[in-house]
Design an enzyme around this catalytic site. Sequence first.
Site, PDB file in Angstrom:
ATOM      1  N   CYS A  79       0.998  -1.407  -0.055  1.00 45.77           N
ATOM      2  CA  CYS A  79      -0.316  -0.054  -0.142  1.00 45.77           C
ATOM      3  C   CYS A  79       0.926   1.120   0.074  1.00 45.77           C
ATOM      4  O   CYS A  79       1.446   1.831   1.466  1.00 45.77           O
ATOM      5  CB  CYS A  79      -1.245  -0.301   1.163  1.00 45.77           C
ATOM      6  SG  CYS A  79      -1.983   1.697   1.167  1.00 45.77           S
TER       7      CYS A  79
ATOM      8  N   CYS B 147      -1.040   4.135   2.050  1.00 41.48           N
ATOM      9  CA  CYS B 147      -0.387   4.126   3.459  1.00 41.48           C
ATOM     10  C   CYS B 147       0.716   4.511   3.821  1.00 41.48           C
ATOM     11  O   CYS B 147       0.962   4.900   4.816  1.00 41.48           O
ATOM     12  CB  CYS B 147      -0.791   1.841   4.238  1.00 41.48           C
ATOM     13  SG  CYS B 147      -2.236   2.232   3.330  1.00 41.48           S
ATOM     14  N   ASP B 148       2.243   3.808   3.607  1.00 42.98           N
ATOM     15  CA  ASP B 148       3.177   3.870   3.804  1.00 42.98           C
ATOM     16  C   ASP B 148       4.551   4.639   3.048  1.00 42.98           C
ATOM     17  O   ASP B 148       5.571   5.135   3.828  1.00 42.98           O
ATOM     18  CB  ASP B 148       3.921   2.192   3.869  1.00 42.98           C
ATOM     19  CG  ASP B 148       2.619   1.299   4.074  1.00 42.98           C
ATOM     20  OD1 ASP B 148       2.579   2.082   5.693  1.00 42.98           O
ATOM     21  OD2 ASP B 148       3.008   0.372   3.719  1.00 42.98           O
TER      22      ASP B 148
END
Length: 314
Positions: A137, A140-141
Amino acid sequence: MEAEQVKVLIVGSGPAGYTAAIYAARANLSPVLYQGITPGGQLTTTTDIENFPGYPHGIGGLEMMEDLRSQAARFGADIRMGVVTRVELTDGSPFRIQVDGNKEILAQAVIIATGATARYLGLPSESKFMGLGVSACAVCDGFFYKKKKVAVVGGGDTACEDALYLSTLAEKVYMIVRKNYLRASKVMQQRVMQTENIEVLFEHNTKELLGDDNGLTGALLVHSNGAERTIEIDGFFLAIGHHPNTELFKGQLELDQEGYIKTWPDSSQTSVAGVFAAGDVQDSKYQQAIVAAAGGCMAALDCERYLMMQQSEE
């Protein structure tokens, strides 16, 4: 086998399942939730989450899922360990659900929140560096890789989107593409090729990920002609798709071409009245924790209205 009768059964945990349990419990629907193989879902493999509202300093994925589980339990949700192994939905309510192959439940309504599983390459080193450089992701990261070097695996629209997003944060972005062309739409291809800090490595596959106890440091790649090269990277992002966890529901519910559960527009209602779906199991587009949580809320509210209508018709 004597069947247990419940009002609302929630299949699966994670942001969607736990949020559905919170709302259903507060509505006095006495929900029973089975957590599945991975209690808490995909986020339990994520070390730090910084884009979920309410956690200004970030939080670990496992800790956040425990917070959601505890909140649902506080309002009376019956949260159980166990895996749903069989469903009978097509005959209508009450729905027959089998758990762990030896327990049967009759549910007036069902909320499906079994999620989706990111596709990985299958390298042993992927597991070794999960959360230490390996991610599925970018949204996300990606924040954790500011001014660093990263790689994205894949050649479709998602891979291009991830690479473009990461290019605004990272010093260098490699795209590892096994074919000699990008499968993405023309406009996405053009954007990638016009971005200075993105380098596309065509006809390359990842042979091994490299690193130490502190995390990922590089990747060993192999060209289609057999030549090998090593790239120095701090992050390795998979963008080769997700697999919705819908095997149980094939032939029971209407699925799209990729296997995601179809729901009505602006609703969590599936093709079977009284069965609702929330989160990544029906969302192939966004696949974010906050969106899954919102889907769980929708499913619980839709479920509550459905049960009220059923009661009024009796």
